[in-house]
Scaffold this motif. Sequence first.
Motif, PDB file in Angstrom:
ATOM      1  N   GLU A 186       4.343  -3.634 -11.210  1.00 60.99           N
ATOM      2  CA  GLU A 186       2.979  -3.199 -11.533  1.00 60.99           C
ATOM      3  C   GLU A 186       2.555  -2.163 -10.512  1.00 60.99           C
ATOM      4  N   THR A 187       1.844  -1.152 -10.974  1.00 63.45           N
ATOM      5  CA  THR A 187       1.237  -0.150 -10.102  1.00 63.45           C
ATOM      6  C   THR A 187      -0.253  -0.158 -10.377  1.00 63.45           C
ATOM      7  N   ILE A 188      -1.047  -0.251  -9.310  1.00 69.89           N
ATOM      8  CA  ILE A 188      -2.502  -0.322  -9.454  1.00 69.89           C
ATOM      9  C   ILE A 188      -3.115   0.817  -8.648  1.00 69.89           C
ATOM     10  N   ALA A 189      -3.813   1.708  -9.330  1.00 65.82           N
ATOM     11  CA  ALA A 189      -4.471   2.826  -8.656  1.00 65.82           C
ATOM     12  C   ALA A 189      -5.638   2.308  -7.822  1.00 65.82           C
ATOM     13  N   TRP A 215       6.572   6.411  -5.576  1.00 72.15           N
ATOM     14  CA  TRP A 215       5.337   5.632  -5.707  1.00 72.15           C
ATOM     15  C   TRP A 215       4.143   6.580  -5.660  1.00 72.15           C
ATOM     16  N   PRO A 216       3.180   6.393  -6.542  1.00 71.59           N
ATOM     17  CA  PRO A 216       2.005   7.267  -6.525  1.00 71.59           C
ATOM     18  C   PRO A 216       1.129   7.011  -5.300  1.00 71.59           C
ATOM     19  N   ALA A 217       0.552   8.080  -4.769  1.00 71.22           N
ATOM     20  CA  ALA A 217      -0.387   7.940  -3.651  1.00 71.22           C
ATOM     21  C   ALA A 217      -1.631   7.202  -4.126  1.00 71.22           C
ATOM     22  N   ASP A 218      -2.404   6.693  -3.182  1.00 71.50           N
ATOM     23  CA  ASP A 218      -3.658   6.008  -3.482  1.00 71.50           C
ATOM     24  C   ASP A 218      -3.452   4.894  -4.506  1.00 71.50           C
ATOM     25  N   SER A 219      -2.447   4.064  -4.252  1.00 67.69           N
ATOM     26  CA  SER A 219      -2.119   2.965  -5.150  1.00 67.69           C
ATOM     27  C   SER A 219      -1.560   1.801  -4.338  1.00 67.69           C
ATOM     28  N   VAL A 220      -1.435   0.684  -5.017  1.00 65.46           N
ATOM     29  CA  VAL A 220      -0.628  -0.414  -4.504  1.00 65.46           C
ATOM     30  C   VAL A 220       0.412  -0.708  -5.564  1.00 65.46           C
ATOM     31  N   VAL A 221       1.587  -1.128  -5.119  1.00 61.32           N
ATOM     32  CA  VAL A 221       2.636  -1.519  -6.048  1.00 61.32           C
ATOM     33  C   VAL A 221       2.961  -2.984  -5.807  1.00 61.32           C
ATOM     34  N   VAL A 222       3.225  -3.687  -6.895  1.00 63.20           N
ATOM     35  CA  VAL A 222       3.633  -5.078  -6.831  1.00 63.20           C
ATOM     36  C   VAL A 222       5.133  -5.094  -7.100  1.00 63.20           C
ATOM     37  N   ILE A 223       5.882  -5.709  -6.178  1.00 64.68           N
ATOM     38  CA  ILE A 223       7.338  -5.702  -6.255  1.00 64.68           C
ATOM     39  C   ILE A 223       7.849  -7.131  -6.410  1.00 64.68           C
ATOM     40  N   ASP A 224       8.741  -7.327  -7.369  1.00 64.74           N
ATOM     41  CA  ASP A 224       9.441  -8.598  -7.532  1.00 64.74           C
ATOM     42  C   ASP A 224      10.512  -8.627  -6.447  1.00 64.74           C
ATOM     43  N   THR A 225      10.411  -9.584  -5.513  1.00 63.49           N
ATOM     44  CA  THR A 225      11.341  -9.590  -4.383  1.00 63.49           C
ATOM     45  C   THR A 225      12.766  -9.936  -4.784  1.00 63.49           C
ATOM     46  N   ASP A 272       0.871  -1.178   0.000  1.00 57.45           N
ATOM     47  CA  ASP A 272       0.000   0.000   0.000  1.00 57.45           C
ATOM     48  C   ASP A 272       0.907   1.226   0.000  1.00 57.45           C
ATOM     49  N   THR A 273       0.815   2.057  -1.035  1.00 64.44           N
ATOM     50  CA  THR A 273       1.720   3.207  -1.142  1.00 64.44           C
ATOM     51  C   THR A 273       1.411   4.301  -0.124  1.00 64.44           C
ATOM     52  N   ASN A 274       0.209   4.308   0.428  1.00 66.20           N
ATOM     53  CA  ASN A 274      -0.128   5.325   1.429  1.00 66.20           C
ATOM     54  C   ASN A 274       0.471   5.003   2.795  1.00 66.20           C
ATOM     55  N   THR A 275       0.608   3.707   3.110  1.00 68.09           N
ATOM     56  CA  THR A 275       1.104   3.306   4.426  1.00 68.09           C
ATOM     57  C   THR A 275       2.483   2.670   4.382  1.00 68.09           C
ATOM     58  N   GLY A 276       2.900   2.171   3.215  1.00 66.36           N
ATOM     59  CA  GLY A 276       4.166   1.459   3.101  1.00 66.36           C
ATOM     60  C   GLY A 276       4.102   0.031   3.612  1.00 66.36           C
ATOM     61  N   LYS A 277       2.899  -0.423   3.987  1.00 65.86           N
ATOM     62  CA  LYS A 277       2.743  -1.776   4.524  1.00 65.86           C
ATOM     63  C   LYS A 277       2.563  -2.799   3.415  1.00 65.86           C
ATOM     64  N   THR A 278       3.177  -3.974   3.618  1.00 64.84           N
ATOM     65  CA  THR A 278       2.955  -5.100   2.719  1.00 64.84           C
ATOM     66  C   THR A 278       1.578  -5.662   3.025  1.00 64.84           C
ATOM     67  N   ILE A 279       0.718  -5.715   2.016  1.00 69.40           N
ATOM     68  CA  ILE A 279      -0.654  -6.167   2.231  1.00 69.40           C
ATOM     69  C   ILE A 279      -0.931  -7.532   1.622  1.00 69.40           C
ATOM     70  N   ASP A 280      -0.037  -8.008   0.767  1.00 71.71           N
ATOM     71  CA  ASP A 280      -0.251  -9.286   0.107  1.00 71.71           C
ATOM     72  C   ASP A 280       1.099  -9.817  -0.353  1.00 71.71           C
ATOM     73  N   ALA A 281       1.179 -11.117  -0.541  1.00 72.14           N
ATOM     74  CA  ALA A 281       2.409 -11.740  -1.013  1.00 72.14           C
ATOM     75  C   ALA A 281       2.052 -12.933  -1.878  1.00 72.14           C
ATOM     76  N   PHE A 282       2.975 -13.284  -2.769  1.00 75.21           N
ATOM     77  CA  PHE A 282       2.802 -14.450  -3.632  1.00 75.21           C
ATOM     78  C   PHE A 282       4.151 -15.132  -3.786  1.00 75.21           C
ATOM     79  N   ASN A 283       4.166 -16.444  -3.553  1.00 69.48           N
ATOM     80  CA  ASN A 283       5.366 -17.239  -3.751  1.00 69.48           C
ATOM     81  C   ASN A 283       4.998 -18.398  -4.660  1.00 69.48           C
ATOM     82  N   ARG A 284       5.632 -18.466  -5.816  1.00 73.74           N
ATOM     83  CA  ARG A 284       5.294 -19.462  -6.830  1.00 73.74           C
ATOM     84  C   ARG A 284       5.482 -20.897  -6.318  1.00 73.74           C
ATOM     85  N   SER A 285       6.544 -21.168  -5.569  1.00 75.76           N
ATOM     86  CA  SER A 285       6.786 -22.520  -5.058  1.00 75.76           C
ATOM     87  C   SER A 285       5.670 -22.959  -4.111  1.00 75.76           C
TER      88      SER A 285
END
Length: 128
Positions: free
Chosen positions: A116-119, A99-109, A63-76
Motif C-alpha cells: 500500500e502507498t498512502i500520500a 517510492w513516491p515522495a511525500d508518502s508512506v509505504v506499507v511493506i509486507d515483511t 516514510d518515503t521522505n526519510t526512509g525511516k520505519t515509523i510503524d509496525a504491525f505483527n498479527r501474532s
Amino acid sequence: MKKTAVVGLLVLGGLLSGCGGNGQSGDGGQEQAGCVGGYEGWWNFTAVSGDNADLPEETVTVDTNTGKTIDAFNRSLNDAGKATDVSDVGYQPVPDESWPADSVVVIDTATGKVIETIAVEPGTQVCQ
C-alpha cells in the motif's frame, strides 16, 4: 477501490485529529504533537471469519521522505492483545527511489513488497 477509500478515510481522520497511533513513537518515545501516524487498513485488520490466510503476518510502514520505519504491525502480537513496536520487528527496509515522495509505504515483511502507498500532504509531519 474499496481499500483506497477506507485508507483515505483513516488517513483523513488522522490528519483532522492531528495525531495518530497510541501516543508512542516507534522508538518508544512520545509522538510529536501535530504529526500524522497510526495508519490502519486492510493489511492489519482481522477477518470476521477468523481466516487471515491471505493477510500479511507482519508489516512495516516507512516514510518515503526519510526512509525511516515509523510503524509496525505483527498479527501474532496483535492476536495476543499486544501492540507492535517498531523495535519488535527485525525487518529493515531498503529505501527505493521508485517510492513516491511525500508518502508512506506499507511493506509486507515476508515478501519485501510494497502492499500500500498512502500520500501525505506535503509539509505534513509524519510521526517518527
